[in-house]
Design a protein around this motif. Structure first.
Motif, short mmCIF file in Angstrom:
data_model
loop_
_atom_site.label_atom_id
_atom_site.label_comp_id
_atom_site.label_asym_id
_atom_site.label_seq_id
_atom_site.Cartn_x
_atom_site.Cartn_y
_atom_site.Cartn_z
N ASP A 171 0.82 -1.22 0.00
CA ASP A 171 0.00 0.00 0.00
C ASP A 171 0.85 1.27 0.00
N ALA A 172 2.17 1.13 -0.07
CA ALA A 172 3.03 2.32 -0.08
C ALA A 172 2.91 3.04 -1.41
N PRO A 173 3.14 4.36 -1.45
CA PRO A 173 3.08 5.10 -2.71
C PRO A 173 4.15 4.60 -3.68
N VAL A 174 3.83 4.66 -4.95
CA VAL A 174 4.81 4.26 -5.97
C VAL A 174 5.99 5.22 -5.97
N ASP A 175 5.71 6.49 -5.75
CA ASP A 175 6.77 7.51 -5.76
C ASP A 175 7.19 7.86 -4.33
N ALA A 176 7.33 6.86 -3.48
CA ALA A 176 7.71 7.08 -2.07
C ALA A 176 9.04 7.83 -1.99
N VAL A 177 9.08 8.79 -1.07
CA VAL A 177 10.29 9.61 -0.92
C VAL A 177 11.20 8.98 0.13
N GLU A 178 12.46 9.34 0.06
CA GLU A 178 13.44 8.83 1.00
C GLU A 178 13.22 9.45 2.38
#
Length: 391
Positions: A171-178
């Motif tokens: 369920d994490a965003p595809v464009d997850a940030v560091e």
């Protein structure tokens, strides 16, 4: 119906009424208990539902934190991003012959995918510990599953082999940030993290710091250069060196012997802080605060007069009074010494406990000044008895 029958009928009727009343009371109590039990059951059910609701809210919040820390739900993008980050920290810490390889991707239920990475290279121990610190301080959903550090056969340094597992939530965003914050589980300062690891002797018990067992207050005499050996002891018997941390110019410290020297021309009181450092591995130090008081010199003590064990004056006899051309001479024989003193008027002498000056000599006696009094010694008499009799 006679009297006896009427009494019996009344008793039977009374018992019947009591029985009906008891039955009705029992039915009432049973209904009350049933209602209370039902209410308690409903309250317990409500509490369980509230607990599940709170647990669900807590789980939602925890899942929200996990989603922020997770790499991208796109496993290919997540693997590329994480592998690039590993290369960055490898370059940052000068890991030689470094290799970062991505291993298998394993789905776990319908919640997340587990990715595995292997990092190998060669470096000194401080660089390896700094690398591990950066991995653990990064607030990703990851862990170091396996760590191997070995000496290399040729050259300098150690070989390091890290196996790292990374979690990618579905369920994490595809464009997850560091993640931009450090993990709360690890000290953010690399020095504080690495010092307990690097400064450790793996072959002996932990080194203990020296301890001070001397006086906390020192008294020095004004105008004198006085020395105070400091009583530091090391539990392991290591060599201890010493440093002054805080002290006035009138104080000096020998770094090897630990002798503190104080010289001041003023009556005052001040604090001195000294540090003791042992030679163990890792070195341990301890600081000790001392109070120095500059005081007046103590009054001089008069030495008591010590009487000789045997007084020669007791065995000194006047053996002769000899008249010369111009004066008289008194002969005093000191039997304990085996000698004869020939004294004239004005001669000073000291025999045993008696010290005096010859004042007068004639044919009968000798007068001797002893202090502020005059004693008379006659022929055949002892010097000590003449002094004691005062004549």
């Amino acid at each position: 119906m006679n009297q006896r029958e009427r009494i019996l009928a009344i008793l039977v009727g009374g018992l019947f009424v009591l029985g009906i009343g008891q039955w009705g009371f029992n039915k009432y109590r049973t209904a009350i208990d049933t209602r209370q039990n039902r209410l308690q059951s409903l309250e317990d059910q409500r509490m369980r539902l509230m607990e599940k609701q709170n647990q669900g809210a807590l789980a939602d919040r925890q899942m929200g934190e996990y989603l922020v820390r997770s790499v991208s739900s796109d496993t290919e993008q997540a693997r590329s991003t994480y592998q690039r980050w590993l290369f960055d920290i490898v370059e940052k810490h000068n890991i030689r012959a470094a290799k970062v390889s991505a291993d298998r991707i394993t789905p776990v239920s319908d919640l997340y995918h587990q990715m595995s990475f292997q990092l190998t290279g060669v470096a000194q121990m401080p660089q390896i510990i700094a690398l591990i610190h950066d991995v653990q301080a990064k607030d990703y959903l990851h862990r170091i599953r396996e760590l191997n550090i070995k000496p290399i056969k040729s050259g300098e340094g150690l070989s390091v082999d890290l196996m790292i597992d990374v979690m990618s939530l579905n369920d994490a965003p595809v464009d997850a940030v560091e993640p931009t914050t450090d993990s709360w589980r690890v000290d953010p300062k690399s020095v504080a993290y690495s010092e307990p690891i690097l400064n450790r002797n793996l072959f002996e018990p932990p080194n203990k710091a020296p301890s001070y067992s001397g006086d906390r207050t020192l008294q020095a005499t004004v105008g004198r250069n006085e020395a105070f050996p400091l009583a530091f002891k090391d539990p392991e018997g290591q060599t201890v060196t010493y440093e002054l941390v805080d002290a006035p110019d009138s104080v000096s410290l020998d770094p090897r012997s630990g002798t503190l020297r104080v010289q001041s021309d003023e009556l005052k009181q001040f604090d001195v802080v000294v540090k003791a450092i042992d030679s163990g591995y890792p070195t341990r130090t301890v600081e000790q605060s001392l109070v120095v008081k500059i005081v007046e010199p103590p009054p001089k003590e008069e030495e008591p007069e010590v009487e000789p064990e045997f007084d020669d004056a007791k065995q000194t006899y006047l053996t002769g009074l000899v008249q010369g051309a111009n004066d008289w001479t008194a002969w005093m024989n000191v039997r304990t010494r085996g000698k004869t003193l020939k004294l004239r008027v004005g001669d000073e002498f000291e025999i045993g406990s008696v010290r005096g000056v010859v004042r007068e000599i004639n044919s009968d006696h000798v007068k001797i000044d002893i202090g502020d009094r005059t004693v008379t010694l006659t022929s055949g008499g002892t010097l000590k008895s003449a002094v004691e009799s005062g004549s």
